[in-house]
Design an enzyme around this catalytic site. Structure first.
Site, PDB file in Angstrom:
ATOM      1  N   LYS A  64      98.113 -16.471  63.511  1.00  0.00           N
ATOM      2  CA  LYS A  64      97.219 -15.620  62.918  1.00  0.00           C
ATOM      3  C   LYS A  64      97.600 -15.598  61.432  1.00  0.00           C
ATOM      4  O   LYS A  64      98.632 -16.027  61.017  1.00  0.00           O
ATOM      5  CB  LYS A  64      97.282 -13.875  63.382  1.00  0.00           C
ATOM      6  CG  LYS A  64      96.636 -13.764  64.805  1.00  0.00           C
ATOM      7  CD  LYS A  64      96.980 -12.448  65.317  1.00  0.00           C
ATOM      8  CE  LYS A  64      96.329 -12.150  66.594  1.00  0.00           C
ATOM      9  NZ  LYS A  64      96.529 -10.754  66.933  1.00  0.00           N
ATOM     10  N   TYR A  85      86.524 -12.504  68.262  1.00  0.00           N
ATOM     11  CA  TYR A  85      86.542 -11.125  68.814  1.00  0.00           C
ATOM     12  C   TYR A  85      85.175 -10.429  68.938  1.00  0.00           C
ATOM     13  O   TYR A  85      84.649  -9.828  68.160  1.00  0.00           O
ATOM     14  CB  TYR A  85      87.243 -10.195  67.597  1.00  0.00           C
ATOM     15  CG  TYR A  85      89.013 -10.610  67.490  1.00  0.00           C
ATOM     16  CD1 TYR A  85      89.621 -10.564  68.661  1.00  0.00           C
ATOM     17  CD2 TYR A  85      89.424 -11.156  66.322  1.00  0.00           C
ATOM     18  CE1 TYR A  85      91.102 -10.861  68.534  1.00  0.00           C
ATOM     19  CE2 TYR A  85      90.742 -11.527  66.100  1.00  0.00           C
ATOM     20  CZ  TYR A  85      91.546 -11.368  67.392  1.00  0.00           C
ATOM     21  OH  TYR A  85      92.877 -11.604  67.058  1.00  0.00           O
ATOM     22  N   ARG A 122     101.190 -16.788  77.494  1.00  0.00           N
ATOM     23  CA  ARG A 122     101.315 -15.223  77.204  1.00  0.00           C
ATOM     24  C   ARG A 122     102.687 -14.602  77.353  1.00  0.00           C
ATOM     25  O   ARG A 122     103.105 -13.799  76.736  1.00  0.00           O
ATOM     26  CB  ARG A 122     100.458 -14.477  78.197  1.00  0.00           C
ATOM     27  CG  ARG A 122      98.613 -14.684  78.141  1.00  0.00           C
ATOM     28  CD  ARG A 122      98.138 -14.046  77.023  1.00  0.00           C
ATOM     29  NE  ARG A 122      98.247 -12.529  77.082  1.00  0.00           N
ATOM     30  CZ  ARG A 122      97.666 -11.684  76.304  1.00  0.00           C
ATOM     31  NH1 ARG A 122      96.768 -12.153  75.344  1.00  0.00           N
ATOM     32  NH2 ARG A 122      97.475 -10.441  76.493  1.00  0.00           N
ATOM     33  N   THR A 130     101.269  -7.033  73.616  1.00  0.00           N
ATOM     34  CA  THR A 130     100.206  -6.823  72.565  1.00  0.00           C
ATOM     35  C   THR A 130     100.889  -6.140  71.520  1.00  0.00           C
ATOM     36  O   THR A 130     100.767  -6.234  70.375  1.00  0.00           O
ATOM     37  CB  THR A 130      98.827  -6.355  72.988  1.00  0.00           C
ATOM     38  OG1 THR A 130      98.359  -7.231  74.215  1.00  0.00           O
ATOM     39  CG2 THR A 130      97.899  -6.206  72.056  1.00  0.00           C
ATOM     40  N   ARG A 159     106.210 -12.510  69.501  1.00  0.00           N
ATOM     41  CA  ARG A 159     105.885 -11.070  68.977  1.00  0.00           C
ATOM     42  C   ARG A 159     107.278 -10.182  69.155  1.00  0.00           C
ATOM     43  O   ARG A 159     107.488  -9.462  67.719  1.00  0.00           O
ATOM     44  CB  ARG A 159     104.830 -10.303  69.767  1.00  0.00           C
ATOM     45  CG  ARG A 159     103.378 -10.928  69.736  1.00  0.00           C
ATOM     46  CD  ARG A 159     102.174 -10.638  70.574  1.00  0.00           C
ATOM     47  NE  ARG A 159     100.807 -10.884  70.222  1.00  0.00           N
ATOM     48  CZ  ARG A 159      99.996 -11.006  71.123  1.00  0.00           C
ATOM     49  NH1 ARG A 159     100.187 -10.164  72.269  1.00  0.00           N
ATOM     50  NH2 ARG A 159      98.774 -11.173  70.721  1.00  0.00           N
ATOM     51  N   ASN A 176     100.458  -8.961  65.133  1.00  0.00           N
ATOM     52  CA  ASN A 176     101.541  -9.395  66.076  1.00  0.00           C
ATOM     53  C   ASN A 176     101.514 -11.079  65.844  1.00  0.00           C
ATOM     54  O   ASN A 176     101.944 -11.727  67.241  1.00  0.00           O
ATOM     55  CB  ASN A 176     101.246  -8.889  67.498  1.00  0.00           C
ATOM     56  CG  ASN A 176      99.723  -9.064  67.685  1.00  0.00           C
ATOM     57  OD1 ASN A 176      98.937  -9.754  67.094  1.00  0.00           O
ATOM     58  ND2 ASN A 176      99.270  -8.268  68.822  1.00  0.00           N
ATOM     59  N   HIS A 189      97.620 -15.012  68.453  1.00  0.00           N
ATOM     60  CA  HIS A 189      96.712 -14.678  69.625  1.00  0.00           C
ATOM     61  C   HIS A 189      96.820 -15.822  70.496  1.00  0.00           C
ATOM     62  O   HIS A 189      97.157 -16.891  70.525  1.00  0.00           O
ATOM     63  CB  HIS A 189      95.238 -14.945  69.006  1.00  0.00           C
ATOM     64  CG  HIS A 189      94.294 -14.748  69.978  1.00  0.00           C
ATOM     65  ND1 HIS A 189      93.864 -13.686  70.849  1.00  0.00           N
ATOM     66  CD2 HIS A 189      93.768 -15.955  70.733  1.00  0.00           C
ATOM     67  CE1 HIS A 189      92.923 -14.245  71.674  1.00  0.00           C
ATOM     68  NE2 HIS A 189      93.050 -15.561  71.631  1.00  0.00           N
ATOM     69  N   GLU A 222      87.105 -19.365  74.383  1.00  0.00           N
ATOM     70  CA  GLU A 222      87.778 -19.627  73.028  1.00  0.00           C
ATOM     71  C   GLU A 222      88.103 -21.206  72.515  1.00  0.00           C
ATOM     72  O   GLU A 222      88.103 -21.384  71.411  1.00  0.00           O
ATOM     73  CB  GLU A 222      89.242 -18.701  73.170  1.00  0.00           C
ATOM     74  CG  GLU A 222      88.887 -17.141  73.133  1.00  0.00           C
ATOM     75  CD  GLU A 222      90.053 -16.338  73.325  1.00  0.00           C
ATOM     76  OE1 GLU A 222      89.875 -15.373  73.047  1.00  0.00           O
ATOM     77  OE2 GLU A 222      91.064 -16.891  73.362  1.00  0.00           O
TER      78      GLU A 222
HETATM   79  O1  CDP Z   1      96.134 -10.044  71.663  1.00  0.00           O
HETATM   80  P1  CDP Z   1      96.189  -9.522  73.139  1.00  0.00           P
HETATM   81  O2  CDP Z   1      95.183 -10.217  73.841  1.00  0.00           O
HETATM   82  O3  CDP Z   1      97.416  -9.274  73.425  1.00  0.00           O
HETATM   83  O4  CDP Z   1      95.458  -7.920  72.974  1.00  0.00           O
HETATM   84  P2  CDP Z   1      93.966  -7.445  72.785  1.00  0.00           P
HETATM   85  O5  CDP Z   1      94.020  -6.349  73.596  1.00  0.00           O
HETATM   86  O6  CDP Z   1      93.011  -8.798  73.320  1.00  0.00           O
HETATM   87  O7  CDP Z   1      93.792  -7.241  71.490  1.00  0.00           O
HETATM   88  C1  CDP Z   1      93.689  -7.947  70.169  1.00  0.00           C
HETATM   89  C2  CDP Z   1      94.287  -7.650  69.310  1.00  0.00           C
HETATM   90  O8  CDP Z   1      93.993  -6.351  68.507  1.00  0.00           O
HETATM   91  C3  CDP Z   1      95.706  -7.664  69.314  1.00  0.00           C
HETATM   92  O9  CDP Z   1      96.623  -8.780  69.339  1.00  0.00           O
HETATM   93  C4  CDP Z   1      96.142  -6.591  68.251  1.00  0.00           C
HETATM   94  O10 CDP Z   1      96.392  -7.308  66.868  1.00  0.00           O
HETATM   95  C5  CDP Z   1      94.867  -5.681  67.904  1.00  0.00           C
HETATM   96  N1  CDP Z   1      95.226  -4.375  68.468  1.00  0.00           N
HETATM   97  C6  CDP Z   1      95.389  -3.235  67.753  1.00  0.00           C
HETATM   98  O11 CDP Z   1      95.770  -3.413  66.498  1.00  0.00           O
HETATM   99  N2  CDP Z   1      95.570  -2.002  68.041  1.00  0.00           N
HETATM  100  C7  CDP Z   1      95.260  -1.550  69.503  1.00  0.00           C
HETATM  101  N3  CDP Z   1      95.134  -0.479  69.841  1.00  0.00           N
HETATM  102  C8  CDP Z   1      94.739  -2.760  70.241  1.00  0.00           C
HETATM  103  C9  CDP Z   1      94.779  -3.986  69.909  1.00  0.00           C
HETATM  104 MG    MG Z   2      93.104 -10.541  74.002  1.00  0.00          MG
END
Ligand code: CDP
Ligand code: MG
Length: 163
Positions: free
Chosen positions: A10, A50, A90, A96, A107, A127, A130, A141
């Site tokens: 990112k 997204y 992952r 996350t 992360r 973080n 992705h 994707e």
């Molecule tokens: O990236 P990942 O698949 O682990 O998580 P996601 O649920 O697909 O969310 C995408 C991105 O949204 C995360 O990597 C975070 O950067 C952001 N996020 C956030 O800032 N606050 C939240 N409550 C949930 C997600």
């Molecule tokens: Mg995700």
């Protein structure tokens, strides 16, 4: 099962000079880089990546902030192949919410902020990377970030010992 998956470094990861550090971790695990490029993120690419699914899972505001954040500068798109690559990647990436990401993960080694803190600041948890979280997501994707001729087929010399 041999799988392909997408990783993005990112904008925070790129701007912090972490590209090499991140790629190294996938390579040393024996995962194969089959596509790699530095990309300027256009608005429609960000929206395809997204999708509305994020709003449903995480709320409309999170999606809005994510779209802004992912467009702050170029990202590195990485296509990765390996046995159970989605789960393996992952695991290397970590939780996350940076606050919960274990040390040793990308992360967990390079970020620490909580969802609540990011929300109060009107942004997302930065973080660093992705990674696709399911087979369907990976297929979808990879199709957004790579054309077929940008995905490469070659043998790594140590494949004999890893696969
Ligand atoms: O990236 P990942 O698949 O682990 O998580 P996601 O649920 O697909 O969310 C995408 C991105 O949204 C995360 O990597 C975070 O950067 C952001 N996020 C956030 O800032 N606050 C939240 N409550 C949930 C997600
Ligand atoms: Mg995700």
């Amino acid at each position: 099962m041999l799988q392909q998956t997408l990783v993005l470094v990112k904008p925070d990861g790129v701007q912090r000079g972490l590209i090499g550090e991140i790629i190294k971790r996938f390579e040393q695990r024996g995962l194969k880089i089959i596509g790699l490029k530095l990309v300027k993120v256009e608005e429609d690419t960000a929206k395809k990546h997204y999708t509305e699914d994020i709003s449903q899972r995480r709320g409309e505001k999170v999606r809005e902030n994510l779209l802004k954040f992912i467009s702050l500068g170029p990202v590195v798109a990485i296509a990765i192949e390996g046995v159970d690559a989605i789960e393996n990647v992952r695991k290397l990436v970590g939780d996350t919410e940076s606050k919960n990401a274990l040390p040793g993960t990308i992360r967990g080694d390079f970020s620490h902020v909580s969802f609540n803190y990011a929300k109060e600041k009107g942004t997302v948890v930065k973080n660093v990377v992705h990674a696709s979280s399911s087979l369907e997501e990976a297929k979808r994707e990879l199709g957004i970030w790579f054309s077929l001729d940008e995905i490469h087929d070659y043998k790594r010399v140590e494949e004999e010992h890893i696969f």
